[in-house]
Design an enzyme around this catalytic site. Structure first.
Site, PDB file in Angstrom:
ATOM      1  N   CYS A 150      65.479  44.684 -22.603  1.00 28.53           N
ATOM      2  CA  CYS A 150      65.646  46.118 -22.852  1.00 28.53           C
ATOM      3  C   CYS A 150      67.072  46.565 -22.522  1.00 28.53           C
ATOM      4  CB  CYS A 150      64.655  46.909 -22.008  1.00 28.53           C
ATOM      5  SG  CYS A 150      64.803  48.687 -22.190  1.00 28.53           S
ATOM      6  N   CYS A 164      61.076  51.250 -25.761  1.00 33.80           N
ATOM      7  CA  CYS A 164      60.543  50.623 -24.552  1.00 33.80           C
ATOM      8  C   CYS A 164      59.829  49.344 -24.957  1.00 33.80           C
ATOM      9  CB  CYS A 164      59.597  51.561 -23.822  1.00 33.80           C
ATOM     10  SG  CYS A 164      58.796  50.786 -22.387  1.00 33.80           S
ATOM     11  N   CYS A 182      60.681  49.400 -15.301  1.00 34.78           N
ATOM     12  CA  CYS A 182      60.661  47.965 -14.999  1.00 34.78           C
ATOM     13  C   CYS A 182      61.677  47.660 -13.907  1.00 34.78           C
ATOM     14  CB  CYS A 182      61.014  47.130 -16.228  1.00 34.78           C
ATOM     15  SG  CYS A 182      59.823  47.206 -17.573  1.00 34.78           S
ATOM     16  N   CYS A 205      44.365  45.940  -6.756  1.00 36.37           N
ATOM     17  CA  CYS A 205      45.629  46.389  -7.341  1.00 36.37           C
ATOM     18  C   CYS A 205      46.690  46.632  -6.280  1.00 36.37           C
ATOM     19  CB  CYS A 205      45.413  47.656  -8.179  1.00 36.37           C
ATOM     20  SG  CYS A 205      44.853  49.081  -7.224  1.00 36.37           S
ATOM     21  N   ASN A 228      33.454  48.204 -16.995  1.00 38.83           N
ATOM     22  CA  ASN A 228      34.286  47.075 -17.435  1.00 38.83           C
ATOM     23  C   ASN A 228      33.731  45.733 -16.960  1.00 38.83           C
ATOM     24  OD1 ASN A 228      36.802  46.086 -18.677  1.00 38.83           O
ATOM     25  ND2 ASN A 228      37.467  45.650 -16.589  1.00 38.83           N
ATOM     26  N   GLU A 245      30.205  54.580  -8.751  1.00 41.88           N
ATOM     27  CA  GLU A 245      31.524  55.155  -9.031  1.00 41.88           C
ATOM     28  C   GLU A 245      31.523  56.621  -8.594  1.00 41.88           C
ATOM     29  OE1 GLU A 245      35.046  56.389 -10.147  1.00 41.88           O
ATOM     30  OE2 GLU A 245      34.573  54.269 -10.437  1.00 41.88           O
ATOM     31  N   PHE A 255      32.940  50.746  -7.409  1.00 39.15           N
ATOM     32  CA  PHE A 255      34.097  51.301  -8.116  1.00 39.15           C
ATOM     33  C   PHE A 255      34.040  50.824  -9.579  1.00 39.15           C
ATOM     34  CE2 PHE A 255      35.173  50.261  -3.713  1.00 39.15           C
ATOM     35  CZ  PHE A 255      35.561  51.483  -3.203  1.00 39.15           C
ATOM     36  N   GLN A 302      42.220  49.572 -17.826  1.00 37.92           N
ATOM     37  CA  GLN A 302      43.352  48.692 -17.542  1.00 37.92           C
ATOM     38  C   GLN A 302      44.371  48.812 -18.675  1.00 37.92           C
ATOM     39  OE1 GLN A 302      43.849  47.310 -14.791  1.00 37.92           O
ATOM     40  NE2 GLN A 302      41.854  47.074 -13.813  1.00 37.92           N
ATOM     41  N   ASP A 307      36.122  46.581  -7.195  1.00 40.28           N
ATOM     42  CA  ASP A 307      37.365  46.830  -7.930  1.00 40.28           C
ATOM     43  C   ASP A 307      37.925  48.183  -7.492  1.00 40.28           C
ATOM     44  OD1 ASP A 307      39.450  46.820  -9.718  1.00 40.28           O
ATOM     45  OD2 ASP A 307      38.225  47.230 -11.484  1.00 40.28           O
TER      46      ASP A 307
END
Length: 443
Positions: free
Chosen positions: A77, A165, A86, A397, A307, A323, A302, A273, A371
């Site tokens: 980029c 991008c 980034c 995460c 998913n 959830e 969660f 995601q 998750d």
């Protein structure tokens, strides 16, 4: 009276880069003080200029690479180093994921006082054009005489002047200038602070946040934008409950998990995601490692839109997904019905609150999938052995809270950390996603 900020040292300073921080910056020391340096890799010798002075450390950016790391590559980029989206495009992607695995190992040792019995091979997918969800800033800049659309500059509150991008899905990443031109034509261009993008399997939805009602002429501009570039345009005048498609722009967003025969529908602002290809690999690996059996009950905490819950339900006797977001719970249940899955039920509960009265905690579960968000799942962990859970798949995460929770599971509750590894959900950033498998010692 505010204290005056010390002036930055002038000129360039030469240092050796000792390693990388968890944020992807080079670590060095000069005059007895730690330095965090952008655009630098471990093992390099660089000249840098100071960008900020702090009490305990200073910050800078490398402007001359005197001795390059073999991991250094040319960023794709042209905006790298200016745009804050980034931080690692100058590092080879294979080295990026190795660095992330090292970060995970470090926090396991320092914070969790644990180590996996086996390391999983990193999960990787495509490195470019992967991002299907993003919130883009919008600003009409009078001095430039035009509108900007994109991410903020690194280390400043200002929007970067981007022509494209490379990590956004091409439907948007290759058309930032088109979006900027369209907003620039609006009478309310100063009242459009952001555009949210969402791409599933089908065309792209763009949600324009508008702080003032668009005129008929404005709506015509947005209509043409949608027709010319296959966008489905939504407007948001207030909170998320005000999001509405323009006439004829309604789109049922969805993504597929082909290996499991599951299709999940979602709203433009629902959490999904961002990297669809990696998400499929992640779901496949989670189910393979958790290994649900036809006679087992599984608890999915969660659970979001389902998913993991819906693929799990294809392979076991019963799934309960929990959830906090009632809207997501409702859409997860609708996804189950659309997929013809009747051995899963979804519950709404604050998993960080008092759960003693929750009926789903009175059952027995063979296995569990967690998750959680960045805050982790510490408040739920003590329930798991009481529920009979023998095996846990923890999708994380944020490595620091995974390490903290691993400490509790292993050193407090008697589980073993059987396997762990990283997943490259966000290539070219320092963001670390990971997965760990825990099992009771008697398993």
């Amino acid at each position: 009276m505010s204290k005056k900020r010390k002036p930055l040292p002038q000129g360039l300073v030469e240092v050796e880069i000792e390693g990388l921080t968890h944020e992807g910056r080079g670590l060095a020391h000069f005059d007895g003080k730690a330095l965090f340096i952008d655009n630098a890799l471990a093992g390099e010798r660089v000249r840098f200029r100071y960008t900020r002075l702090q009490r305990r450390f200073d910050e800078g950016v490398a402007v001359e690479i005197l001795r390059a790391s073999p991991e250094r590559v040319a960023p794709r980029c042209p905006h790298f180093g200016i745009c804050g989206g980034c931080s690692l495009q100058h590092q080879d992607p294979a080295a990026q994921i190795r660095t992330k695995q090292e970060t995970l190992a470090d926090v396991f040792t320092r914070i969790g006082k644990v180590s996996p019995e086996n390391w999983l091979a990193p999960l990787v997918a495509g490195h470019w054009g992967y991002r299907r969800k993003a919130r883009l800033g919008v600003k009409h800049v009078i001095k430039k005489g035009r509108t900007l659309v994109g991410f903020r500059e690194r280390g400043t509150p200002y929007l970067a002047d981007l022509s494209g991008c490379a990590v956004l899905h091409p439907a948007v990443g290759e058309r930032l200038a088109v979006l900027a031109e369209a907003v620039g034509q609006l009478s309310i261009r100063d009242q459009v602070p952001q555009i949210e993008m969402a791409v599933g399997e089908a065309p792209c939805v763009l949600v324009f946040r508008v702080m003032a009602p668009p005129t008929d002429t404005d709506l015509a501009v947005l209509q043409r934008l949608g027709e010319d570039h296959d966008y489905h345009i939504y407007l948001q005048e207030g909170g998320v409950d005000t999001i509405r498609p323009m006439p004829g722009h309604q789109l049922d967003l969805h993504y597929d998990l082909p290996r499991h025969g599951v299709r999940l529908e979602f709203l433009p602002t629902d959490f999904t995601q961002v990297n669809l290809e990696l998400n499929r690999l992640m779901v496949d690996q989670a189910l393979d490692l958790l290994d649900p059996q036809p006679d087992e009950r599984v608890l999915d905490l969660f659970c979001g839109l389902g998913n993991f819950s819906l693929p799990l339900a294809r392979r076991c006797a019963d799934v309960v997904g929990v959830e906090a977001d009632a809207g997501l719970v409702s859409r997860a249940a609708a996804n189950a019905r659309r997929n013809g899955i009747d051995n899963v039920r979804f519950e709404t509960a604050d998993l960080y609150g008092d759960l003693a009265a929750e009926p789903w905690l009175r059952g027995y579960y063979h296995k569990a999938l967690l998750d959680p968000p960045r805050s982790g799942a510490l408040e739920m962990l003590d329930w798991l052995p009481r529920l009979g859970v023998q095996r846990i798949c923890y999708v994380s995460c944020y490595p620091s809270t995974l390490a903290r929770d691993a400490d509790r599971l292993v050193n407090g509750l008697g589980y073993r950390m059987v396997q762990a590894g990283v997943m490259d959900m966000f290539p070219h950033t320092a963001h670390v996603e990971s997965m760990a498998i825990f099992a009771r010692s008697e398993e």
